[in-house]
Design a protein around this motif. Structure first.
Motif, short mmCIF file in Angstrom:
data_model
loop_
_atom_site.label_atom_id
_atom_site.label_comp_id
_atom_site.label_asym_id
_atom_site.label_seq_id
_atom_site.Cartn_x
_atom_site.Cartn_y
_atom_site.Cartn_z
N ILE A 1 -2.95 7.23 3.78
CA ILE A 1 -2.77 5.98 3.38
C ILE A 1 -1.74 5.62 4.69
CG2 ILE A 1 -1.67 4.44 1.95
CD1 ILE A 1 -3.24 5.91 -0.15
N ALA A 2 -0.67 6.29 4.50
CA ALA A 2 0.40 5.88 5.73
C ALA A 2 0.07 5.89 7.03
CB ALA A 2 1.58 6.87 5.36
N SER A 3 -0.75 6.76 7.46
CA SER A 3 -1.24 6.94 8.96
C SER A 3 -2.25 5.76 9.29
CB SER A 3 -1.87 8.23 9.30
OG SER A 3 -2.92 8.52 8.66
N ASP A 4 -3.19 5.56 8.22
CA ASP A 4 -4.01 4.40 8.61
C ASP A 4 -3.46 2.92 8.39
OD1 ASP A 4 -6.29 5.78 9.05
OD2 ASP A 4 -7.67 5.14 7.23
N TYR A 5 -2.51 2.88 7.47
CA TYR A 5 -1.67 1.65 7.40
C TYR A 5 -1.10 1.23 8.96
CZ TYR A 5 1.49 -2.08 5.99
OH TYR A 5 2.14 -3.25 5.62
N ALA A 6 -0.60 2.32 9.37
CA ALA A 6 -0.06 1.99 10.63
C ALA A 6 -0.91 1.92 11.75
CB ALA A 6 0.83 3.17 11.17
N ARG A 7 -2.15 2.57 11.73
CA ARG A 7 -3.05 2.56 12.83
C ARG A 7 -3.62 0.99 12.64
NH1 ARG A 7 -8.74 5.55 12.85
NH2 ARG A 7 -8.95 5.88 15.19
N TRP A 8 -4.17 0.73 11.54
CA TRP A 8 -4.64 -0.62 11.34
C TRP A 8 -3.86 -1.83 11.76
CZ3 TRP A 8 -9.37 -0.01 12.86
CH2 TRP A 8 -10.13 1.12 12.38
N THR A 9 -2.58 -1.59 11.26
CA THR A 9 -1.62 -2.72 11.73
C THR A 9 -1.72 -3.08 13.24
OG1 THR A 9 -0.27 -2.27 9.49
CG2 THR A 9 1.01 -3.27 11.50
N GLU A 10 -1.71 -1.74 13.85
CA GLU A 10 -1.55 -2.05 15.28
C GLU A 10 -3.09 -2.54 15.99
OE1 GLU A 10 -0.74 0.92 19.29
OE2 GLU A 10 -1.20 1.91 17.30
N VAL A 11 -3.92 -2.04 15.41
CA VAL A 11 -5.09 -2.70 15.87
C VAL A 11 -5.36 -4.15 15.55
CG1 VAL A 11 -7.56 -2.60 15.50
CG2 VAL A 11 -6.58 -0.46 15.79
N ILE A 12 -4.92 -4.59 14.47
CA ILE A 12 -4.93 -6.23 14.21
C ILE A 12 -4.08 -6.71 14.99
CG2 ILE A 12 -4.24 -7.80 12.49
CD1 ILE A 12 -5.23 -5.25 10.33
N LYS A 13 -2.79 -6.39 15.31
CA LYS A 13 -1.78 -6.92 16.23
C LYS A 13 -2.37 -6.94 17.58
CE LYS A 13 3.19 -6.76 17.80
NZ LYS A 13 4.24 -6.09 17.69
N LYS A 14 -2.87 -5.94 18.29
CA LYS A 14 -3.32 -5.92 19.80
C LYS A 14 -4.56 -6.61 19.71
CE LYS A 14 -1.52 -1.65 21.25
NZ LYS A 14 -1.72 -0.21 21.75
N PRO B 1 0.89 -1.06 0.09
CA PRO B 1 0.03 -0.24 0.01
C PRO B 1 0.69 1.27 0.09
CG PRO B 1 0.06 -1.04 2.23
CD PRO B 1 0.50 -2.08 1.23
N LEU B 2 1.93 1.21 0.43
CA LEU B 2 2.97 2.31 0.60
C LEU B 2 3.83 2.46 -0.68
CD1 LEU B 2 4.02 2.21 4.16
CD2 LEU B 2 2.17 3.25 3.18
N THR B 3 4.08 1.66 -1.58
CA THR B 3 5.09 1.52 -2.59
C THR B 3 4.50 1.28 -4.13
OG1 THR B 3 5.97 -0.52 -2.21
CG2 THR B 3 7.06 1.42 -1.11
#
Length: 331
Positions: free
Chosen positions: A312-325, A119-121
């Motif tokens: 896109i970058a901020s939401d990618y980081a945010r949802w990655t954290e939610v999925i992990k937690k 999603p970032l590149t």
């Protein structure tokens, strides 16, 4: 070798070189000053009738008029949107193949073992197009008329109540998990294979709560079949101005942006990206377009390529954290 044979051979070599040059020219990146010179395809990685498909088909005719070329909307569904998204990621970066997508674009890479894009590149963001509001709703028989009362019930009876979602890893699922993280609510997740079954059981009381799109909840709220307790966004929703936001209810950090946007393959010339952004912004400013989106429960939300890239970058980081937690495992 005679002179005539030598001349014929040289002509053959020259002809082959010319063919090679023409072939290379066909694969060369498009120049912004000569684009577009043929039809443009907007790929929707989901089925016809979805919000992304509706957006593409509302914007497409207006964009066609502005660019002077036909706009073709092509549905390439499958694998939670990954098939169509991967197709565009690997398309020629010439401005003739575009992607209309939704926030799941940044969720899928952490929800699936393998996706055919980054999603970032893999993309050049063109711009956000619209936002869809989500609301927190409960069955009317649930003993809560405010979000505070619902949270009190969840905390008083940990694990007793359940919430529905259209499936594991959907925006509604992740939005509720984000809500749980910021409130400490202990409520069980019941995933369904689509929205219809989830909403049916919410109305029937088999589950007590759900986060769902505002346009879906509105008629159910008006008929008394659902009780909408809060809006999962910073501002109140105009068609539900009696419903407070999460922040107004004392819940912070759980707002969800259900955004829709357009992207092009990475390395698409900046001139093409900028022109597309400019033309789409003008289309979104048209009163008839705003009216059409309002009927779909969507709000126009134009921004710049840079702003969309940052989202896109901020939401990618945010949802990655939610999925992990939340311990959500890849499908």
């Amino acid at each position: 070798m005679t002179f005539d044979k030598l001349l014929a051979r040289l002509r053959g070599v020259a002809g082959a070189a010319a063919v090679t040059l023409l072939a290379l020219a066909g694969t060369a990146p498009a120049r912004a000053d000569s684009w577009p010179s043929r039809p443009i395809t907007i790929v929707v990685p989901y089925t016809a009738g979805t919000s992304m498909d509706t957006l593409a088909r509302i914007i497409g005719p207006k964009l066609s008029q502005k660019l002077g070329q036909p706009i073709i909307v092509e549905n390439r569904p499958g694998a939670s949107g990954n098939i169509g998204t991967g197709y565009v990621a690997h398309a020629a970066p010439n401005g003739y193949t575009l992607l209309m997508t939704v926030v799941t674009f940044v969720m899928n890479p952490k929800l699936h073992k393998s996706v055919p894009y980054d999603p970032l590149t893999s993309f050049a963001p063109i711009g956000r197009v619209a936002d869809g509001a989500l609301v927190f709703a409960v069955n009317p028989r649930f003993p809560a008329h405010t979000l505070a009362e619902a949270l009190a019930a969840f905390r008083a009876h940990p694990g007793k109540y359940a919430y529905a979602s259209p499936g594991n890893g959907t925006p509604q699922h992740l939005a509720m998990e984000l809500f749980k993280m910021h409130t400490g609510a202990d409520i069980m997740h019941i995933p369904y294979s689509g929205s219809a079954g989830a909403i049916t059981d919410l109305l029937g009381g088999q589950v007590q709560a759900m986060i769902l799109p505002a346009n879906t909840a509105l008629p159910l709220k008006q008929s008394g079949k659902l009780r909408v307790l809060a809006a999962a966004q910073p501002q109140r929703i105009p068609v539900m101005d009696d419903v407070p936001t999460f922040a107004e209810c004392g819940v912070h950090g759980a707002d969800v942006s259900l955004w829709f946007g357009m992207l092009a393959p990475a390395r698409t010339p900046a001139g093409i990206v900028d022109r597309l952004n400019r033309e789409i912004k003008q289309i979104l400013a048209m009163p008839e377009i705003k009216s059409s989106l309002d009927k779909q429960g969507l709000t126009v939300a134009p921004d710049t390529p840079k702003e969309f890239a940052a989202l896109i970058a901020s939401d990618y980081a945010r949802w990655t954290e939610v999925i992990k937690k939340a311990g959500i495992t890849p499908n």
